[in-house]
Motif scaffolding. Structure first.
Motif, PDB file in Angstrom:
ATOM      1  N   THR A  85       0.848  -1.188   0.000  1.00  0.00           N
ATOM      2  CA  THR A  85       0.000   0.000   0.000  1.00  0.00           C
ATOM      3  C   THR A  85       0.881   1.234   0.000  1.00  0.00           C
ATOM      4  O   THR A  85       2.076   1.169   0.308  1.00  0.00           O
ATOM      5  CB  THR A  85      -0.917   0.047   1.237  1.00  0.00           C
ATOM      6  N   THR A  86       0.281   2.358  -0.328  1.00  0.00           N
ATOM      7  CA  THR A  86       0.953   3.656  -0.264  1.00  0.00           C
ATOM      8  C   THR A  86       0.131   4.584   0.609  1.00  0.00           C
ATOM      9  O   THR A  86      -1.102   4.597   0.533  1.00  0.00           O
ATOM     10  CB  THR A  86       1.108   4.267  -1.666  1.00  0.00           C
ATOM     11  N   HIS A  87       0.824   5.333   1.444  1.00  0.00           N
ATOM     12  CA  HIS A  87       0.141   6.265   2.334  1.00  0.00           C
ATOM     13  C   HIS A  87       0.805   7.626   2.233  1.00  0.00           C
ATOM     14  O   HIS A  87       2.032   7.738   2.216  1.00  0.00           O
ATOM     15  CB  HIS A  87       0.208   5.780   3.784  1.00  0.00           C
ATOM     16  N   SER A  88      -0.023   8.674   2.202  1.00  0.00           N
ATOM     17  CA  SER A  88       0.495  10.037   2.221  1.00  0.00           C
ATOM     18  C   SER A  88      -0.505  10.938   2.940  1.00  0.00           C
ATOM     19  O   SER A  88      -1.677  10.989   2.579  1.00  0.00           O
ATOM     20  CB  SER A  88       0.737  10.566   0.799  1.00  0.00           C
ATOM     21  N   SER A  89      -0.033  11.598   3.991  1.00  0.00           N
ATOM     22  CA  SER A  89      -0.880  12.513   4.752  1.00  0.00           C
ATOM     23  C   SER A  89      -0.004  13.579   5.387  1.00  0.00           C
ATOM     24  O   SER A  89       1.221  13.463   5.429  1.00  0.00           O
ATOM     25  CB  SER A  89      -1.672  11.761   5.832  1.00  0.00           C
TER      26      SER A  89
ATOM     27  N   HIS B 102       4.639  10.090   4.502  1.00  0.00           N
ATOM     28  CA  HIS B 102       4.526   9.517   3.163  1.00  0.00           C
ATOM     29  C   HIS B 102       5.417   8.280   3.081  1.00  0.00           C
ATOM     30  O   HIS B 102       6.635   8.380   3.271  1.00  0.00           O
ATOM     31  CB  HIS B 102       4.947  10.548   2.120  1.00  0.00           C
TER      32      HIS B 102
ATOM     33  N   ASN C  18       5.680   3.904   1.460  1.00  0.00           N
ATOM     34  CA  ASN C  18       5.172   2.696   0.821  1.00  0.00           C
ATOM     35  C   ASN C  18       5.319   1.552   1.812  1.00  0.00           C
ATOM     36  O   ASN C  18       6.357   1.434   2.479  1.00  0.00           O
ATOM     37  CB  ASN C  18       5.945   2.383  -0.463  1.00  0.00           C
ATOM     38  N   GLU C  19       4.287   0.715   1.914  1.00  0.00           N
ATOM     39  CA  GLU C  19       4.262  -0.331   2.937  1.00  0.00           C
ATOM     40  C   GLU C  19       4.090  -1.704   2.313  1.00  0.00           C
ATOM     41  O   GLU C  19       3.296  -1.895   1.388  1.00  0.00           O
ATOM     42  CB  GLU C  19       3.132  -0.070   3.927  1.00  0.00           C
TER      43      GLU C  19
ATOM     44  N   ARG D 105       7.913  -0.433   6.200  1.00  0.00           N
ATOM     45  CA  ARG D 105       7.591   0.856   5.602  1.00  0.00           C
ATOM     46  C   ARG D 105       8.870   1.504   5.087  1.00  0.00           C
ATOM     47  O   ARG D 105       9.876   1.555   5.796  1.00  0.00           O
ATOM     48  CB  ARG D 105       6.917   1.781   6.617  1.00  0.00           C
TER      49      ARG D 105
END
Length: 698
Positions: free
Chosen positions: A81-85, A100, A102-103, A122
């Motif tokens: 998954t990718t997360h950005s906040s 930000h 990538n997991e 991560r």
């Protein structure tokens, strides 16, 4: 939709393949972690940065009390998954932080036992992190970890900055050596300590891989687990996780679902990148408090330094079984408290720390340990806590509470709720909690029952923070567990000492000139410290028993610069009030902020020099601190961090003419000049010197 389905099927097929290899890279593609499983089912990881090996193939796994979880694994599935906040801090070195990454999640199963184990990794632009997760499962309910096998196998024998591991104390000197010499008690133990662990170091551990690659090994989100040390296995540059044990040898007592802390590898091109990194906090859960209006940052003074230099005493009448000499009376009297409150009120200082105000100090005999001797709510006969707090309120000041627990957790923890309510009722905002001595030491049995940095105390510290939050109190810890970014989750934990701080200069050989330019790249990477800077009278009274010179090994200007380099949201003006009177440099301490919106490292070399600029939160003002080791320095810094549309008045507090920490530590030269973002400044530093600058927007 069809193409997405094909991609999903190919991922599942790939992740179920034999001798599985999976990896994940950072959003900028520079940092990468790669997993592999061999034919025996052993799990390994390795880390690269910009194509260069940082950590070579390294072992993973556990030994449980009844099961070996080091081999026999197969991959069930994996996902990415990718997360950005972006989130906003309540206080800190940055106001807004980008999270930000990538997991990769790798679902494993041990064939023989059927036990399920997940690996989560991560990849960030500023580092790599991974953790173990034991999901809820029928085959594993309650379990005990007897060994965490995680290794950190370095690609070369790089230069390391480390201090000795100790299950009960982080207040150690730092050394630098090749990785293979970490924990060498023969060559590096200047003062042999029975609690220093041979071939082991604390974290954060900082490694200089090359001129353009620096890393730090630490952990994040240390929750209901044992603190991690690193064991030098003496088989090359290879370190292994070594957890602080319970007294019976158990390391971690757990039940599913359960997760370990993150094992972190911060990565930067230079030491300054590590300081600017937010990796550790990003790996912690978000703030639990809906309302944070009660949380604030500030500077304080106190009845503290006078206790350490021997002017007054913590005890009222007797200390360690002997009557107090007339030359060292009790410090925490109502009269002395009012003197400090008056000074704080006159100079706009919010809090006055008062140590030694409560019953119990007279009952200690022989050492800083005790069992059931402290009351924490009853004043000594010469101190009236209600009168002092009422007087402070009239003066627009507060008392900062001090609870010295002597690590008597059996008695302190059950009383925390009542004690913290008492503090709030008195108008107190901050409680300083000390943990000197052995945990739950029993004089009668001559034994103690826990280690400071094991799972038992990790649980206690969390309960203490949560209880304080219930009463809207802030916490400053001394003799604590290490910071692992939990100030994001509980922003009422303001600072933790856990460092060889200023007080060591008052009664020992002190801290070396190098010490201050090592801490920002080691201990402070974990979180803010209560270093207690601001000593103006650096030449201290000598002790009759001392066979060495007792003094502070810096110039006064370096003490000013510490307010920028020794990051903390609550900073003490540590010297005696009378030593500040009539000193022009005191204006800097009165006005220096404690909360920042931006932080930029302008130059840095671990153990040599450090220059950092911080922007005051809520204004356009900037502040700069620069420090050096025992060598003089002349550094040039660009002011391009300033707002390009503004002019600033720079007030410069520099080492004065002929300043030298050994022979002439006092001169501070104060000057003013107009500057813009296009300008440069030459910073001249004396031996163990410093410079502090306030850039006020016009």
């Amino acid at each position: 939709m069809k193409s997405e389905l094909l991609l999903l099927l190919s991922l599942v097929f790939f992740s179920c393949g034999k001798n599985e290899t999976l990896d994940v890279s950072s959003p900028d593609a520079k940092n990468k972690i790669h997993f592999s499983i061999n034919e025996k089912g052993n799990v390994f990881y390795e880390i690269q940065s910009v194509g260069r090996p940082v950590l070579s193939k390294s072992v993973m796994g556990f030994t449980l009390k009844k099961t070996d979880l080091s081999e026999g694994f197969e991959v069930l599935s994996s996902s990415t998954t990718t997360h950005s906040s972006v989130w906003e801090t309540v206080w800190g070195k940055h106001q807004t932080i980008t999270n930000h990454y990538n997991e990769l999640t790798l679902h494993l199963k041990q064939k023989q036992s059927g036990i399920l184990l997940d690996l989560i990794a991560r990849a960030y632009d500023d580092g790599i992190a991974f953790r173990y997760v034991f999901p809820e499962q029928e085959g594993l309910k309650e379990f005990i970890i007897m060994d965490e096998k995680t290794e950190f196998n370095f690609a070369g024998d790089y230069k390391a900055w480390w201090n000795f591991a100790d299950y009960d104390n982080y207040e150690k000197e730092y050394y630098n050596s090749p990785i293979t010499s970490i924990g060498d008690t023969v060559n590096f133990a200047r003062r042999p300590d029975k609690e220093e662990r041979a071939n082991m170091c604390n974290t954060p551990l900082t490694i200089e891989v090359s001129d353009d690659l620096v890393i730090s090994i630490h952990e994040a989100d240390l929750t209901d687990y044992a603190g991690m040390n690193l064991l030098n296995q003496k088989n090359g540059p290879n370190l292994k996780a070594h957890l602080t044990p319970w007294m019976n040898g158990d390391l971690v007592r757990a039940k599913t679902p359960f997760q370990s802390p993150w094992r972190t590898v911060q990565i930067g091109e230079n030491a300054g990148d590590l300081v600017e990194s937010n990796l550790i906090m990003n790996l912690n859960p978000p703030n639990v408090y809906k309302n944070t209006d009660w949380i604030e940052t500030y500077t304080y003074i106190g009845i503290w330094w006078e206790l350490h230099i021997g002017k007054t005493s913590w005890a009222e009448k007797t200390q360690f079984g002997k009557p107090l000499p007339k030359t060292r009376p009790h410090g925490a009297t109502t009269e002395n408290a009012k003197y400090h409150i008056d000074f704080a009120s006159e100079h706009g200082i919010k809090d006055v720390l008062i140590e030694g105000w409560d019953k119990g100090w007279d009952d200690m005999t022989g050492s800083w340990t005790g069992y059931g001797i402290f009351d924490w709510s009853t004043s000594t006969s010469d101190f009236d806590i209600q009168e002092v707090c009422d007087y402070a309120k009239k003066k627009g000041v507060r008392m900062m509470m001090y609870h010295e627990t002597i690590s008597d957790i059996d008695h302190y923890e059950p009383r925390m709720d009542t004690l913290f309510k008492m503090c709030r009722d008195l108008g107190i905002k901050t409680v300083k909690v000390g943990y000197t001595g052995d945990v739950n030491y029993d004089y009668d049995k001559n034994t103690y029952r826990q280690h400071h940095h094991g799972q038992y105390m990790v649980r206690h510290y969390k309960k203490m923070i949560q209880t304080a939050g219930k009463h809207e109190l802030l916490i400053v810890n001394h003799e604590p567990i290490k910071f692992t970014g939990e100030q994001r989750t509980y922003p009422n934990i303001m600072a933790r000492e856990g460092v060889r701080g200023q007080e060591y200069n008052a009664w020992s050989k002190g801290n070396s000139p190098e010490h201050g330019v090592v801490l920002p790249f080691t201990r402070i990477l974990g979180g803010p410290i209560d270093f207690t800077p601001g000593i103006f009278e650096v030449m201290l009274p000598q002790r009759k028993w001392a066979k060495f010179e007792i003094r502070v090994r810096t110039t006064v200007a370096k003490q000013l610069a510490y307010y920028l380099t020794m990051f903390s949201p609550i900073q003490m003006l540590a010297d005696l009030p009378e030593n500040y009177k009539g000193k022009p440099a005191f204006e800097f301490l009165k006005n220096v902020p404690t909360n920042w919106s931006e932080t930029k490292v302008l130059n840095a070399k671990i153990g040599d020099y450090y220059t950092v600029a911080r922007k005051e939160r809520g204004t356009d003002n900037w502040y700069l601190g620069s420090i050096t080791d025992e060598n003089t320095r002349q550094l040039t810094v660009k002011l391009d961090f300033l707002d390009p549309d503004k002019t600033y008045e720079a007030t410069i507090y520099a080492d004065g003419k002929d300043a030298d920490w050994v022979t002439n530590p006092y001169p501070v030269e104060i000057s003013k000049k107009k500057v813009t973002s296009k300008d440069k400044l030459d910073i001249k530093l004396a031996t163990s010197g410093g410079q502090a600058i306030a850039f006020i927007a016009q």
